[in-house]
Design a protein around this motif. Structure first.
Motif, short mmCIF file in Angstrom:
data_model
loop_
_atom_site.label_atom_id
_atom_site.label_comp_id
_atom_site.label_asym_id
_atom_site.label_seq_id
_atom_site.Cartn_x
_atom_site.Cartn_y
_atom_site.Cartn_z
N GLY A 1 110.48 41.65 -7.53
CA GLY A 1 111.24 42.48 -6.61
C GLY A 1 111.13 43.96 -6.90
N ALA A 2 110.21 44.35 -7.77
CA ALA A 2 109.98 45.76 -8.13
C ALA A 2 108.49 46.06 -7.99
CB ALA A 2 110.45 46.01 -9.56
N PRO A 3 108.13 47.34 -7.92
CA PRO A 3 106.70 47.67 -7.85
C PRO A 3 105.94 47.09 -9.03
CG PRO A 3 108.02 49.60 -7.34
CD PRO A 3 108.97 48.55 -7.83
N TYR A 4 104.67 46.75 -8.80
CA TYR A 4 103.84 46.22 -9.87
C TYR A 4 103.78 47.20 -11.04
CZ TYR A 4 101.78 42.34 -7.19
OH TYR A 4 101.57 41.16 -6.50
N THR A 5 103.91 46.69 -12.25
CA THR A 5 103.65 47.50 -13.44
C THR A 5 102.14 47.57 -13.67
OG1 THR A 5 103.70 45.62 -14.95
CG2 THR A 5 105.81 46.71 -14.46
N LEU B 1 98.07 48.01 -5.53
CA LEU B 1 99.04 47.08 -6.11
C LEU B 1 100.22 47.83 -6.72
CD1 LEU B 1 96.61 44.55 -7.84
CD2 LEU B 1 98.17 44.04 -5.94
N ARG B 2 99.95 48.95 -7.41
CA ARG B 2 101.03 49.72 -8.02
C ARG B 2 101.99 50.28 -6.98
NH1 ARG B 2 100.86 51.73 -13.00
NH2 ARG B 2 103.10 51.77 -12.55
N GLN B 3 101.50 50.49 -5.76
CA GLN B 3 102.35 51.00 -4.69
C GLN B 3 103.18 49.91 -4.03
OE1 GLN B 3 98.87 52.98 -2.73
NE2 GLN B 3 100.22 54.77 -2.63
N GLN B 4 102.76 48.66 -4.21
CA GLN B 4 103.43 47.55 -3.53
C GLN B 4 104.53 46.94 -4.41
OE1 GLN B 4 100.34 44.76 -2.55
NE2 GLN B 4 99.16 46.26 -1.37
N THR B 5 105.37 46.15 -3.78
CA THR B 5 106.43 45.44 -4.49
C THR B 5 105.93 44.05 -4.89
OG1 THR B 5 108.17 46.59 -3.27
CG2 THR B 5 108.77 44.53 -4.35
N ASN B 6 106.14 43.72 -6.14
CA ASN B 6 105.78 42.40 -6.64
C ASN B 6 106.83 41.39 -6.19
OD1 ASN B 6 105.18 40.10 -8.15
ND2 ASN B 6 104.61 41.27 -9.99
N ASP B 7 106.41 40.41 -5.40
CA ASP B 7 107.35 39.43 -4.85
C ASP B 7 108.09 38.65 -5.94
OD1 ASP B 7 106.65 40.16 -2.29
OD2 ASP B 7 105.07 38.64 -2.13
N LYS B 8 107.45 38.51 -7.10
CA LYS B 8 108.06 37.73 -8.19
C LYS B 8 109.18 38.50 -8.88
CE LYS B 8 103.75 35.23 -9.18
NZ LYS B 8 102.71 34.96 -10.19
N TYR C 1 99.97 59.33 -5.17
CA TYR C 1 100.19 57.95 -4.75
C TYR C 1 101.67 57.62 -4.90
CZ TYR C 1 95.14 57.92 -5.49
OH TYR C 1 93.81 58.22 -5.47
N LYS C 2 102.34 57.26 -3.81
CA LYS C 2 103.78 56.97 -3.81
C LYS C 2 104.01 55.47 -3.62
CE LYS C 2 104.67 61.38 -4.03
NZ LYS C 2 105.39 62.09 -2.95
N THR C 3 105.08 54.98 -4.23
CA THR C 3 105.45 53.58 -4.06
C THR C 3 106.11 53.37 -2.70
OG1 THR C 3 107.60 53.93 -5.10
CG2 THR C 3 105.78 53.30 -6.54
N GLU C 4 105.91 52.17 -2.16
CA GLU C 4 106.49 51.87 -0.86
C GLU C 4 108.01 51.80 -0.92
OE1 GLU C 4 104.72 48.16 0.11
OE2 GLU C 4 102.78 49.03 0.70
N GLU C 5 108.54 51.35 -2.03
CA GLU C 5 109.97 51.08 -2.14
C GLU C 5 110.81 52.34 -2.23
OE1 GLU C 5 111.83 49.41 -5.84
OE2 GLU C 5 112.01 47.64 -4.57
N SER C 6 110.37 53.30 -3.07
CA SER C 6 111.20 54.47 -3.34
C SER C 6 110.55 55.79 -2.97
CB SER C 6 111.56 54.50 -4.83
OG SER C 6 110.38 54.57 -5.62
N ASP C 7 109.29 55.75 -2.53
CA ASP C 7 108.56 56.98 -2.19
C ASP C 7 108.45 57.93 -3.39
OD1 ASP C 7 107.05 58.38 -0.30
OD2 ASP C 7 108.70 59.77 0.08
N LEU C 8 108.46 57.35 -4.59
CA LEU C 8 108.26 58.12 -5.82
C LEU C 8 106.84 57.90 -6.32
CD1 LEU C 8 111.62 57.40 -7.67
CD2 LEU C 8 110.97 59.50 -6.48
N PRO C 9 106.31 58.81 -7.13
CA PRO C 9 104.95 58.64 -7.63
C PRO C 9 104.79 57.37 -8.44
CG PRO C 9 105.73 60.87 -8.06
CD PRO C 9 106.91 60.08 -7.59
#
Length: 311
Positions: free
Chosen positions: A268-272, A259-266, A149-157
């Motif tokens: 500006g980083a992926p959800y912890t 959710l972990r793959q998406q960016t938290n609008d509040k 599963y990769k994050t949308e922002e950085s394509d990292l796991p």
């Protein structure tokens, strides 16, 4: 005389049996707890197989023990010294020696067979996993990566790592096959979840140490929170190198990963992990912080020195 001795032995056997029953009853253990012989309740099929091996091994040991204890009591009751004459000698009794050789060999062979079968099942990785987790241990913390599963922002796991104030949460789906791949960045650690009934050392450069650094579980039987520990002495804060396994129903886990793959609008980083669990809002199971253990208090100023401080 023989009749009296027989009556005395029978009475002793009854008293011993009664004491044993009272001892078992006084523990307050349920039937299931008694049959587990102290083995913890597991949450995986592998844990159940190991518990079955343990139960039947203890039963076999008790059967052998009862036979030995019975022979000892029988010898004490019926072969006490009655005169200065030597009793009949049984040295070099070939049938008896064959029995003493064959029976232990059969016992060892049977135990070896069932141990090997159970071990092969527990360490089997022939089936493809539904989820793979890379576990990275380091002094004195854990990092969990989901390479599938990769994050949308950085394509990292998707990654979870603990802090001094927050126990790392290893969020997993129940009823799914999961493979763990382990490595260390410094010294040897050990990945241990008591409810899995399984631990494996976490080596730096496992391929160079000729170590199998992965294992697999068929499923986690039920949603829940389970404490995880480092089970290898690894330095000053080894005892508090804990983490928590949070098992979610598959649909909730899928939503958590999304959710972990998406960016938290509040932020500006992926959800912890904590933010994603809070967003799920599924009650106690989605508590954003560990509930089975807590961080070690590293602030030395909160502790009070003993004595009057005159030294």
């Amino acid at each position: 005389m023989g009749l009296k001795e027989g009556t005395r032995a029978a009475r002793l056997a009854k008293v011993t049996g009664l004491v044993g029953l009272v001892g078992i009853g006084a523990t307050g253990c349920s039937t299931d707890e008694v049959l587990r012989f102290g083995w913890p309740v597991g949450v995986t099929p592998q844990a159940d197989r190991m518990r079955e091996l343990w139960t039947w091994s203890v039963i076999a040991a008790l059967v052998v023990g009862v036979i030995v204890w019975g022979l000892i009591l029988w010898s004490v009751a019926f072969h006490r010294k009655k005169s200065e004459d030597l009793p009949r000698q049984v040295a070099y009794n070939l049938p008896l020696e064959l029995v003493l050789l064959v029976v232990p060999t059969i016992i060892v062979a049977v135990l070896f067979y069932f141990t090997a079968v159970t071990q092969n099942y527990v360490t089997d990785k022939s089936e493809q996993p539904d989820v793979t987790v890379d576990v990275i241990g380091f002094q004195w913390n854990w990092e969990f990566q989901y390479p599938g599963y990769k994050t949308e922002e950085s394509d990292l796991p998707v990654t979870t790592v603990g802090t001094s104030n927050e126990i790392p949460l290893l969020v997993l789906p129940s009823d799914k096959r999961i493979r763990f791949t382990l490595r260390s960045t410094d010294v040897i650690h050990s990945f241990y979840v008591p409810e899995f009934h399984f631990k494996r050392d976490v080596f730096p450069s496992p391929e160079k140490n000729n170590q199998d650094n992965s294992f697999q579980i068929d499923r986690i039987d039920r949603p829940g929170s389970f404490v995880g520990r480092c089970a290898e002495l690894c330095g000053t804060y080894h005892a508090v190198m804990n983490f928590e396994v949070r098992a979610l129903e598959p649909a909730l886990f899928d939503r958590y990963i999304q959710l972990r793959q998406q960016t938290n609008d509040k932020t500006g980083a992926p959800y912890t992990a904590a933010e994603a669990l809070t967003e799920l809002d599924c009650g106690e199971l989605c508590t954003p912080h560990a509930v089975t253990t807590k961080p070690f208090e590293t602030d030395r100023t909160v502790r009070e020195a003993s004595g009057d401080g005159s030294r």
